[in-house]
Design a protein around this motif. Structure first.
Motif, PDB file in Angstrom:
ATOM      1  N   GLY A 130       5.630   7.041 -10.286  1.00 57.69           N
ATOM      2  CA  GLY A 130       4.344   7.662 -10.551  1.00 57.69           C
ATOM      3  C   GLY A 130       4.366   9.130 -10.161  1.00 57.69           C
ATOM      4  O   GLY A 130       5.186   9.558  -9.347  1.00 57.69           O
ATOM      5  N   ASP A 131       3.461   9.903 -10.739  1.00 55.51           N
ATOM      6  CA  ASP A 131       3.348  11.316 -10.367  1.00 55.51           C
ATOM      7  C   ASP A 131       2.519  11.489  -9.104  1.00 55.51           C
ATOM      8  O   ASP A 131       2.619  12.514  -8.427  1.00 55.51           O
ATOM      9  N   ALA A 132       1.686  10.513  -8.797  1.00 60.55           N
ATOM     10  CA  ALA A 132       0.865  10.552  -7.586  1.00 60.55           C
ATOM     11  C   ALA A 132       0.459   9.125  -7.252  1.00 60.55           C
ATOM     12  O   ALA A 132       0.536   8.234  -8.093  1.00 60.55           O
ATOM     13  N   GLY A 133       0.052   8.926  -6.001  1.00 61.40           N
ATOM     14  CA  GLY A 133      -0.417   7.612  -5.583  1.00 61.40           C
ATOM     15  C   GLY A 133       0.636   6.815  -4.845  1.00 61.40           C
ATOM     16  O   GLY A 133       1.811   7.208  -4.768  1.00 61.40           O
ATOM     17  N   THR A 134       0.222   5.686  -4.307  1.00 65.87           N
ATOM     18  CA  THR A 134       1.113   4.850  -3.506  1.00 65.87           C
ATOM     19  C   THR A 134       0.984   3.383  -3.888  1.00 65.87           C
ATOM     20  O   THR A 134      -0.060   2.940  -4.372  1.00 65.87           O
ATOM     21  N   VAL A 135       2.065   2.653  -3.657  1.00 63.62           N
ATOM     22  CA  VAL A 135       2.066   1.200  -3.772  1.00 63.62           C
ATOM     23  C   VAL A 135       2.479   0.654  -2.413  1.00 63.62           C
ATOM     24  O   VAL A 135       3.497   1.078  -1.852  1.00 63.62           O
ATOM     25  N   SER A 136       1.689  -0.257  -1.886  1.00 64.77           N
ATOM     26  CA  SER A 136       2.002  -0.807  -0.566  1.00 64.77           C
ATOM     27  C   SER A 136       1.911  -2.322  -0.602  1.00 64.77           C
ATOM     28  O   SER A 136       1.278  -2.913  -1.486  1.00 64.77           O
ATOM     29  N   ILE A 137       2.564  -2.938   0.364  1.00 62.73           N
ATOM     30  CA  ILE A 137       2.498  -4.384   0.512  1.00 62.73           C
ATOM     31  C   ILE A 137       2.243  -4.698   1.973  1.00 62.73           C
ATOM     32  O   ILE A 137       2.902  -4.155   2.864  1.00 62.73           O
ATOM     33  N   ASP A 138       1.239  -5.489   2.213  1.00 59.99           N
ATOM     34  CA  ASP A 138       0.829  -5.847   3.570  1.00 59.99           C
ATOM     35  C   ASP A 138       0.592  -4.610   4.427  1.00 59.99           C
ATOM     36  O   ASP A 138       0.947  -4.560   5.610  1.00 59.99           O
ATOM     37  N   GLY A 139       0.038  -3.562   3.802  1.00 57.76           N
ATOM     38  CA  GLY A 139      -0.364  -2.371   4.529  1.00 57.76           C
ATOM     39  C   GLY A 139       0.718  -1.357   4.801  1.00 57.76           C
ATOM     40  O   GLY A 139       0.473  -0.352   5.474  1.00 57.76           O
ATOM     41  N   ARG A 140       1.924  -1.557   4.262  1.00 60.35           N
ATOM     42  CA  ARG A 140       3.001  -0.583   4.466  1.00 60.35           C
ATOM     43  C   ARG A 140       3.611  -0.211   3.121  1.00 60.35           C
ATOM     44  O   ARG A 140       3.536  -0.978   2.161  1.00 60.35           O
ATOM     45  N   PRO A 141       4.222   0.991   3.062  1.00 55.03           N
ATOM     46  CA  PRO A 141       4.823   1.419   1.788  1.00 55.03           C
ATOM     47  C   PRO A 141       5.850   0.411   1.294  1.00 55.03           C
ATOM     48  O   PRO A 141       6.647  -0.113   2.076  1.00 55.03           O
ATOM     49  N   ILE A 142       5.820   0.156   0.008  1.00 50.89           N
ATOM     50  CA  ILE A 142       6.744  -0.813  -0.566  1.00 50.89           C
ATOM     51  C   ILE A 142       8.155  -0.234  -0.581  1.00 50.89           C
ATOM     52  O   ILE A 142       8.359   0.964  -0.790  1.00 50.89           O
ATOM     53  N   SER A 143       9.146  -1.076  -0.327  1.00 54.25           N
ATOM     54  CA  SER A 143      10.540  -0.644  -0.256  1.00 54.25           C
ATOM     55  C   SER A 143      11.381  -1.364  -1.303  1.00 54.25           C
ATOM     56  O   SER A 143      10.936  -2.339  -1.924  1.00 54.25           O
ATOM     57  N   ALA A 144      12.619  -0.901  -1.459  1.00 51.62           N
ATOM     58  CA  ALA A 144      13.539  -1.565  -2.384  1.00 51.62           C
ATOM     59  C   ALA A 144      13.805  -3.001  -1.939  1.00 51.62           C
ATOM     60  O   ALA A 144      13.938  -3.910  -2.764  1.00 51.62           O
ATOM     61  N   ALA A 145      13.874  -3.224  -0.635  1.00 54.08           N
ATOM     62  CA  ALA A 145      14.101  -4.579  -0.117  1.00 54.08           C
ATOM     63  C   ALA A 145      12.926  -5.490  -0.459  1.00 54.08           C
ATOM     64  O   ALA A 145      13.117  -6.661  -0.793  1.00 54.08           O
TER      65      ALA A 145
END
Length: 294
Positions: A53-68
């Protein structure tokens, strides 16, 4: 919980996504609805890390989503993505093995899942020999075989007959019951309405409505009411402030210009002693969709 916050995506001067924000709750089936080109697939690909994305965030369980984290996702693209000449069971086992499952566990889980999806008699068939509907079932099995912690499906009901839709519905409901957030897109609004807990409606890259199914029905609900009586309901036409939209013997569909007028109808019906039901007209997802995207 999967959370998108302020996701924006541009292609040159064209804004594909504009400040897209919504959540997919743990153990909840979230229907993602929009017309062609609305931004559903782009949103899903950003969640999966296929696009940035050009802006914004994706998180899971309140933390930034990772490759793992994403390696524990299950994804079914709208396009066919299986090896056409591999056998159905062989391919599904192979995909489970890629996620670290042992050969025995992968075969056991793949066999069980394929049987639940109605492909038990097709395990030894190649993917290309299957009907389009059965290929769709195999594609769903590929997304679910490793028991993902998050499930994202792009048009999972495409090409399925009514019986197959019911089968897939049950499998997805089981995935949600295990605690996984499930996000799926579909053009089949009746299926989405029947299956989902939550709805997200997108048009022109912007979220137009989001919330629980019942919450959206309440927010965008019809202002018409249905009365069913054991006798003749023709008297309703004489109640001040009432406009009758439909009538058939003891049944009437009407609009009330005020709560007082609506209560007057109910009071009169009760006084006559023949009320069977008195309910607000049920608003469908198709009606809500038309309202919020126009």
């Amino acid at each position: 919980m999967l959370e998108l916050n302020g996701i924006t995506k541009r292609y040159g001067d064209r804004v594909a996504l504009d400040d897209v924000s919504f959540t997919v709750g743990d153990g909840r089936l979230t229907g993602f609805v929009g017309g062609n080109g609305a931004g559903k697939t782009t949103t899903m690909r950003i969640v999966l890390g296929v696009l940035a994305g050009d802006a914004g965030t994706v998180s899971i369980d309140g933390r930034p989503i990772s490759a793992a984290d994403r390696r524990r996702f299950g994804y079914m693209p709208e396009e066919r993505g299986l090896y056409p000449k591999m056998k159905v069971l062989e391919q599904t086992v192979y995909l489970a093995r890629l996620h670290g499952w042992s050969p025995a566990a992968a075969k056991r889980n793949a066999t069980d899942l394929l049987e639940r999806l109605g492909l038990g008699e097709r395990l030894g068939d190649t993917v290309e020999s299957l009907s389009l509907g059965n290929q769709q079932r195999a594609q769903i099995a590929a997304a679910l075989v490793h028991q993902p912690e998050v499930l994202i499906l792009d048009e999972p009901f495409s090409g399925l007959d009514p019986m197959a839709v019911e089968t897939v519905q049950a499998v997805l409901a089981d995935a949600a019951a295990s605690g996984a957030p499930v996000l799926f897109s579909s053009h089949q609004l009746d299926v989405v309405e029947r299956l989902c807990d939550d709805l997200v409606i997108i048009a022109d890259g912007r979220i137009r409505a989001a919330g629980t199914r019942e919450g959206l029905r309440e927010e965008h609900g019809s202002q018409r009411w249905e009365l069913l009586t054991a006798g003749d309901a023709g008297w309703i036409r004489e109640v001040p402030g009432i406009t009758v939209a439909g009538f058939d013997g003891g049944w009437a569909l009407f609009e009330a210009e005020s709560d007082a007028a609506r209560r007057a109808v109910l009071a009169e019906a009760v006084s006559r002693g023949d009320v069977v039901s008195f309910t607000r007209e049920q608003t469908t997802l198709a009606q809500i969709f038309k309202e919020v995207v126009r």
